[in-house]
Scaffold this motif. Structure first.
Motif, PDB file in Angstrom:
ATOM      1  N   MET A   1      60.501 -73.037  46.814  1.00  0.00           N
ATOM      2  CA  MET A   1      59.261 -72.516  47.352  1.00  0.00           C
ATOM      3  C   MET A   1      58.497 -71.712  46.300  1.00  0.00           C
ATOM      4  N   LEU A   4      56.559 -73.881  43.937  1.00  0.00           N
ATOM      5  CA  LEU A   4      55.270 -74.357  44.434  1.00  0.00           C
ATOM      6  C   LEU A   4      54.177 -73.311  44.236  1.00  0.00           C
ATOM      7  N   LEU A   5      54.530 -72.033  44.340  1.00  0.00           N
ATOM      8  CA  LEU A   5      53.544 -70.982  44.118  1.00  0.00           C
ATOM      9  C   LEU A   5      53.022 -71.010  42.689  1.00  0.00           C
ATOM     10  N   THR A  17      48.472 -66.193  49.581  1.00  0.00           N
ATOM     11  CA  THR A  17      49.612 -65.436  50.107  1.00  0.00           C
ATOM     12  C   THR A  17      49.154 -64.085  50.647  1.00  0.00           C
ATOM     13  N   TYR A  94      48.880 -75.401  51.546  1.00  0.00           N
ATOM     14  CA  TYR A  94      49.209 -74.005  51.827  1.00  0.00           C
ATOM     15  C   TYR A  94      48.105 -73.340  52.659  1.00  0.00           C
TER      16      TYR A  94
END
Length: 116
Positions: A1, A4-5, A17, A94
């Motif tokens: 995860m 992916l950021l 975020t 996202y």
């Protein structure tokens, strides 16, 4: 995860975020305080919509950069093109997830406040 950021672009993914954190924070605040303010509920939905639009903007900027590099190279493999499209889609996905979460929280809080 976390990969992916970073892969989606640190600027866009960090702002998304933050919008997720603000949306969840406002939702929790609304649950704890049990306020009847419609403006606060509308803010949760608006933050989710902002995340969706911002994610799509991130994808378009990523695609623009990828197409600019492709035009300079003049030949690119289909695997490289597919990889670039996949990476540029991360911010949109996202943003959509944040929108759905915010919208669900808005809907649930709206049901709770109308039952009180």
């Amino acid at each position: 995860m976390i990969d992916l950021l970073f892969e989606g672009g640190i600027l866009f993914m960090s702002i998304l975020t933050i919008t997720l954190s603000v949306s969840l924070g406002l939702s929790i605040f609304h649950l704890i305080k049990k306020t009847q303010e419609e403006s606060q509920l509308a803010l949760i939905k608006s933050i989710g919509l902002f995340a969706l639009v911002f994610g799509i903007l991130g994808q378009f900027i990523g695609l623009y950069g990828a197409l600019q590099h492709i035009s300079q190279v003049e030949s690119v493999s289909s695997a490289m093109l597919a990889g670039g499209i996949r990476v540029s889609s991360i911010t949109s996905i996202y943003g959509m997830i944040i929108f759905v979460v915010s919208y669900l929280m808005w809907f649930i809080l709206k049901l709770i406040s109308s039952n009180n």
